[in-house]
Design an enzyme around this catalytic site. Structure first.
Site: not given
Ligand SMILES: Cc1ncc(COP(=O)(O)O)c(C=O)c1O
Ligand SMILES: Cc1ncc(COP(=O)(O)O)c(C=O)c1O
Lengths: 405, 122, 405, 122
Positions: A179, A201, A327
Site C-alpha cells: 500500500q 495492481h 459480510c
Molecule cells: C497491505 C497488503 N499486503 C498484501 C496484499 C496482497 O497483494 P495481492 O493481492 O497482490 O496478493 C494487499 C492487497 O490485497 C495489501 O493491501
C-alpha cells in the site's frame, strides 16, 4: 449513472500508458525470455529494463529485484524463504496484529510448524509502540515483519526507526509495502529494509504481477523450485507483459508521486472533514494525525449500521468503496485490523473505507458528500440499534447485549 | 452475487419499522456475526394482521427480513410457524452460500416474535 | 527476413481471440473480484466462466480448478501441498528422471527435508517401464508424479495405466500436463488423475497464468497463505485478465484440438522424414513410435556440433528452435532428459528441438528443410570432432576422450 | 545477450580450419562442458605466422576462438603468451556472465599450442 471508484486500495485500473507498453508482449514480442533466438532476445531486454524501473523507485539495484505474481506471493516468499534459510539461527518472528492476511496467515502457518510469533498490539488508533517491538526481541528472533502502511486504515508505520532497530540487533527486516509504494517515498537504503514487497495492481499495473526487493546477501530458500528464472530465486516462465507493465507503472509513480500525493490528500481531507461534519455518531478508524496516514485513505464507522449494506446502498449510487464487515470480506469475522484496534464490534462491522486514486476528482468527492448522509440515515432508520433505548415502549435487550461485547 | 429479487427487497424493503402496539416482538442474531433482526407483530384472531422489521446487517439480512414480512402477513400463527429460513431464501431465488449461515435468520425472528406473542397471550 | 517460430513448447503467441477477451479486464472491468460493488461484481462472474471453460477441457468440475500463476507454481503446489497434507501417512514419492525442473527440483528440495524420492529411469528412447513403477511402490509411498508428455522429446507417458496403478494402491497421482493440454485429449476421470497442472502460455493464453486440477477430496496445504481467494486454496488477488484469457484458450483448444493435431502432425512428420533423409549422422531423441510422441515435437541431435551454435545459425535465417545444450539452458549441464536417456554427451549438447504450433505452415517447414543441411555442415566443418581420426596427420586425443565419457 | 562483435565473429569466423604443417597444436575444454577448442599454429622465427582454429561449442566459444586467432597472428611467442581469456572477452566488448567460465578458453588453447610448439622445438 456516473460511477465513482473509491476503492483504489483494493485494486486500480491499469493506466493507459502501462497497457500500451504491455500489448506488444502479447503479440509480436511473445517469446520466452530464456530462449536464445530472436523471439527470446526481444523479450529478455524488456524484463531487465523493467527491473531497473522498479529498482529505481525503491533506490535499490536491479539485481535485488525478483518478479513474482502478486503481493501475497511476495510476502509468503519473503517470510518462509528467510526463515528456512536461517533455520538453526532462531525460530522467533516479530510482526504486528494489523498485517495483511498474506503475512498474518503465513505466520500462523509457521506457528503450527514450530516457530514462535509475537503479534505486536496496536493502540486504539492503530499505532505501534516501538518500545514494545524492541522489548519483544529475543536471541531467537530472526525476522521482523512490519507493513509500511496499513491497507484498511492507511496508517503509516515508522519503518526507518524499525529498520534501525532491526539493524542494531542484526535481525532480518521485511516490510509489506504493497500500500505504500506509489503513494509514499520509498528508500530501502535509508529505511534499512532487507525485504520489501509490492504489488502491481495497486499502482496502475495489471493484476498477476508483483516484485520483491531482496537486499544483496540476504539468503532465501525459493518458494517455487524449478527453472533458472530470476537468477534461481523464482521458477516459472516470467509474466513478460505484466513485468513490463509493472516497470512502466513504477516509472510513472516515480515521476508523479509527489504531485499525486498532494492532489489525493486534498480531496481525502475534504471528504474526511465533510463526513465528520455532516454525519453524527461517526468514528474515524486510524490515526487522526493525517501526516501519518496514506494520503488517499479514509476509514470511518457509522454507528448502528452494517458495512456491507452501506456499500450496497452506495453502490446504488454508483459509488464503490469497501468495508471491514464480515459480510464483505468473505469470512465470518469482521476485520482483524478493527479488532486489534479494539473497535467495538458493531462499529467494526460498520467500518467503511474510502480509498482515492490519481484519477479521483473533486466532483466525485462532492457527490459522495451529497449522497452519504441520506444513505446512512436510511439504514439507521432500519436498524434495531438506532434510537434504541430512546423509545420507552420496550426494553432494549439487544442494545445491552451489543454494548457488552 | 445477489439475485434480482434480493436486490429488489434490499432496495425497496417492505414493512420497515416498528409497531407501537405490537403484541409480539422477536429478536435474533448477535453483534459479532454482524446480523441482528427484530420483528414486530400485530396478531388479531390468530392472524398476523401487521408485521414490521428492523435489521442491522448485510444486504441479505435486510432482504430476508423484508421477504419474511411479506410472506407472513395474513397468515395464521400456525401457518407462519411453518415458514422456514430455507423457504425465505427460495422465495428470493436463492442466496450466496456464505450468506446462508448468518444472514438467513428472518424466519427465526418471526418464530421468536410468535413465541413472544403466545407467551403474553397464550 | 521471414521469421519462422518452431519453439511452441517454450511458449506460444497469445491468440488474437484470447487477447481480445482479456482487454476489457484491464480497462472498464478492472475491479477486484472479491469486492461487493459494481467494479467487483463485473469481474467475479468472468472468473467463474473461465473456471468452467478450463474444467470442460479436462472433464473436471469447476470447483476442482484452482488458478495459479504458472505451470511451475502448479507443480510446486501440487507436490509440496499434497505431501504436507499427508504428513504422517508416508514420506515416499515416485517420479521419473525426465520430469520438468519444476517437479524434479521440488523433489530434490523435499529429499533435503526428509522425504525419499524414487526417480524412475527411462530407456534409450525415453520410455518408462510401468513394472519398474509398480515395483517402486512401498507402504510409505504417498505420491506418484509422472508428466503427461515430455517437453523436450514429446514422449507421451501412459497416464491412464499409471492412474490405474495409483488408484489400485490408493496413492495420490499428480501429472504435469503442461505440454499435453491442448495437444492431446485429456480426461481426468478416465485417467484417474488426482492433480493435474497446466500453463496458459503453452496454449495461446498469456504468460503469468496457469491452473491446477485438484480432485474433490484431495486435501492440500496451500503454498500461498493469506486471502480467501480460490476458496482458500491460493491467496492473492486473481490475475483476472490472464484467467479470462486462459478460459478462452481452453475453449478454443477443446474445439480445435483434433484438427490441429492432424495438421501439426503432418508437418512434423514431413520435417522429421526430411531431416533424417537429408542429413547424415543424425539421431532422433525420443520414441520412434510417432503415435506416442506429441504431434508437434521433433528432437534430434546432429553429431559433432553443439546445439546453441546451431540455434544461432538457424536464428541467422530467422528460424527459432531450442536446444538441450548446457549453453542454451543457463546451467552448466546439458539436458537431464538427454542424460536420463543415456544420450552420449556430445550428442546431448547437440540436441535440437523443433516444436510446431497451430500457426505453423508447410512453407515454413520447407524453408527449414532447405536451410538446415548447410547450417549443420558449416558447423561440422568448424568442429574438431568432425572427420577427426580420419585425418592421419595427427593423433586424435580429443575424440578418444569424448568417446570415453 | 551477445554483443555485436561476438555476433560478427560468430557469423563470420576468422581463420577457421587446420594447418597441415602446423608446428604447434593445442586443445582445451571437455565434452561435458560442451566446449572443445583446438588451435593450430605455424611459428616462424619466434613469430606466429599463421593460426587456425576448430571449435565445438556455443556461440561464445566460436567467437572467442575466432578473436584469439586475429589477436595472435603476427605476435611473438612471448607477446602471445600474455594474451589472456579476459583480454579476448574484452576485445569482443564482453561476454554474458554465464559464458565466462566454460566458453572463454580460447587464450588457454593458444597457450597450449605454444607450449606444444616449444616442447617440440625448444
Ligand atoms: C497491505 C497488503 N499486503 C498484501 C496484499 C496482497 O497483494 P495481492 O493481492 O497482490 O496478493 C494487499 C492487497 O490485497 C495489501 O493491501
Ligand atoms: C512439462 C513442463 N512442465 C512445467 C513447465 C513450467 O511451466 P511455466 O513456465 O508456466 O512455469 C513447463 C514449461 O516450461 C513444461 O514444459
Amino acid at each position: 449513472m456516473k460511477q465513482i471508484y473509491l476503492d483504489y486500495n483494493a485494486t486500480t485500473p491499469v493506466r493507459p500508458e502501462v497497457l500500451e507498453a504491455m500489448l506488444p508482449f502479447y503479440k509480436e514480442q511473445f517469446g520466452n525470455p530464456s530462449s536464445v533466438h530472436w523471439a527470446g532476445r526481444a523479450v529478455a531486454g524488456a524484463i531487465e529494463k523493467a527491473r531497473e524501473q522498479v529498482a529505481a523507485l525503491l533506490n535499490a539495484s536491479p539485481a535485488e529485484i525478483v518478479f513474482v505474481s502478486c503481493g501475497s506471493e511476495g510476502d509468503n516468499m519473503a517470510i518462509k524463504g528467510t526463515l528456512e534459510a536461517l533455520k538453526g539461527k532462531g525460530n522467533h518472528i516479530i510482526t504486528t496484529a494489523v498485517e495483511h492476511p498474506a503475512v498474518l496467515e503465513t505466520c500462523q502457518y509457521l506457528e503450527k510448524n514450530g516457530y514462535d510469533v509475537t503479534y505486536l498490539p496496536v493502540d486504539c488508533d492503530g499505532r505501534l509502540n516501538l518500545e514494545d517491538l524492541e522489548a519483544a526481541i529475543t536471541d531467537q528472533t530472526v525476522l521482523i515483519s512490519v507493513m509500511w502502511a496499513n491497507n484498511e486504515t492507511g496508517n503509516i508505520y515508522r519503518i526507518e526507526e524499525i529498520g534501525a532497530i532491526a539493524k542494531k540487533h542484526n535481525i532480518r527486516f521485511h516490510t509489506d509495502a504493497v500500500q505504500a509504494v506509489g503513494k509514499l517515498p520509498i528508500d530501502v537504503q535509508k529505511a534499512n529494509v532487507d525485504l520489501l514487497v509490492l504489488s502491481g495492481h495497486k499502482i496502475g499495473a495489471p493484476k498477476g504481477v508483483g516484485a520483491i526487493y531482496v537486499r544483496r546477501g540476504s539468503r532465501m530458500v525459493p518458494l517455487l523450485h524449478g527453472g533458472h528464472q530470476e537468477r534461481n530465486r523464482r521458477a516459472g516462465t516470467q509474466n513478460v507483459a505484466g513485468i513490463v507493465g509493472l516497470g512502466v507503472a513504477c516509472e510513472i509513480a516515480a515521476a508523479e508521486r509527489e504531485e499525486v500525493y498532494q492532489r489525493m490528500r486534498t480531496l481525502r481531507d475534504k471528504l474526511e472533514d465533510g463526513l465528520l461534519a455532516q454525519i453524527p455518531e461517526i468514528k474515524l478508524n486510524g490515526t487522526p494525525d493525517r501526516d501519518h496516514r496514506l494520503p488517499n485513505t479514509l476509514n470511518v464507522s457509522f454507528a448502528y449500521i452494517e458495512g456491507e449494506s452501506l456499500l450496497m446502498n452506495m453502490d446504488m449510487h454508483g459509488i464503490a468503496a469497501s468495508s471491514g464487515s464480515a459480510c464483505s470480506s468473505g469470512s465470518l469475522e469482521p476485520s482483524h485490523v478493527m479488532g486489534a484496534m479494539c473497535v467495538e464490534i458493531t462499529l467494526a462491522h460498520s467500518s467503511t473505507r474510502f480509498s482515492l486514486g490519481p484519477e479521483t476528482t473533486e466532483e466525485e468527492i462532492d457527490t459522495v458528500l451529497e449522497v452519504l448522509p441520506a444513505a446512512v440515515q436510511r439504514l439507521r432508520d432500519m436498524s434495531p440499534l438506532y434510537n434504541c433505548g430512546k423509545s420507552s415502549s420496550e426494553a432494549c435487550l439487544i442494545c445491552e447485549t451489543v454494548r457488552r461485547i | 452475487m445477489y439475485t434480482d429479487k434480493v436486490m429488489d427487497h434490499f432496495t425497496n424493503p417492505r414493512n420497515v419499522g416498528s409497531i407501537d402496539d405490537a403484541n409480539g416482538v422477536g429478536e435474533v442474531g448477535n453483534a459479532s456475526c454482524g446480523d441482528i433482526m427484530k420483528i414486530y407483530l400485530k396478531v388479531e384472531d390468530n392472524i398476523i394482521k401487521d408485521v414490521k422489521f428492523k435489521t442491522f446487517g448485510c444486504g441479505a439480512a435486510i432482504a430476508t427480513s423484508s421477504m419474511v414480512t411479506e410472506m407472513a402477513i395474513g397468515k395464521t400463527i400456525e401457518e407462519a410457524l411453518e415458514l422456514s429460513n430455507q423457504a425465505v431464501a427460495e422465495a428470493l431465488d436463492g442466496l450466496p452460500a456464505k450468506k446462508m449461515h448468518c444472514s438467513n435468520l428472518a424466519a427465526d425472528a418471526l418464530h421468536e416474535a410468535i413465541k413472544n406473542y403466545k407467551e403474553a397471550n397464550g
